[in-house]
Design a protein around this motif. Structure first.
Motif, PDB file in Angstrom:
ATOM      1  N   LEU A  10       0.749  -1.208  -0.099  1.00  0.00           N
ATOM      2  CA  LEU A  10      -0.066   0.041  -0.144  1.00  0.00           C
ATOM      3  C   LEU A  10       0.972   1.071  -0.036  1.00  0.00           C
ATOM      4  O   LEU A  10       1.968   1.395   0.784  1.00  0.00           O
ATOM      5  N   THR A  12       1.023   5.927  -0.363  1.00  0.00           N
ATOM      6  CA  THR A  12       0.379   7.152  -0.152  1.00  0.00           C
ATOM      7  C   THR A  12       1.396   8.033  -1.039  1.00  0.00           C
ATOM      8  O   THR A  12       2.384   7.961  -1.388  1.00  0.00           O
ATOM      9  N   ASP A  36      -3.719   4.639   0.621  1.00  0.00           N
ATOM     10  CA  ASP A  36      -4.087   3.192   0.307  1.00  0.00           C
ATOM     11  C   ASP A  36      -4.063   2.660  -1.035  1.00  0.00           C
ATOM     12  O   ASP A  36      -5.085   2.067  -1.401  1.00  0.00           O
ATOM     13  N   GLN A  79       3.822   2.405   2.903  1.00  0.00           N
ATOM     14  CA  GLN A  79       3.121   2.407   4.060  1.00  0.00           C
ATOM     15  C   GLN A  79       3.728   1.181   4.945  1.00  0.00           C
ATOM     16  O   GLN A  79       3.563   1.212   6.245  1.00  0.00           O
TER      17      GLN A  79
END
Length: 109
Positions: A10, A12, A36, A79
């Motif tokens: 994931l 950003t 996400d 992430q």
């Protein structure tokens, strides 16, 4: 659109915004544009830059994501470990998926 089972990370996505346009050194703040987003990282290569501090490694990755608005110099944050990357190159494959070439950011004091 690539299948979700092919993505294992994931990310950003943040875009740079210049706060003060009149200053000699740019003051840049990053604004989050997407959170996400599923992605797949593949190591590309590691280059060594020779500077005053000696040899510093620059890691480069190829990242696959489903099509989304992104431009060079955007910041990608993985992430899972919080590592930050800078987007160098973007290849959009007929709105099916996007391939990014990104470089790991190094800390500078």
């Amino acid at each position: 659109m690539m299948e979700n089972r092919l993505f294992n990370e994931l990310i950003t996505i943040r875009k740079p915004v210049q706060l003060i346009s009149e200053s000699k050194s740019p003051v840049i703040e990053y604004q989050t544009t997407a959170v996400d987003i599923k992605a797949r990282f593949e190591p590309l290569n590691t280059l060594f830059n020779r500077n005053v501090l000696g040899n510093t490694a620059k890691q480069t990755f190829r990242v696959f994501i489903n099509s989304i608005e992104i431009k060079p110099n955007y910041e990608i944050i993985r992430q899972s470990d919080g590592m930050k990357f800078s987007v160098l190159e973007i290849k959009n494959f007929f709105e099916h998926h996007t391939e990014l070439i990104i470089e790991a950011k190094t800390c500078s004091v």
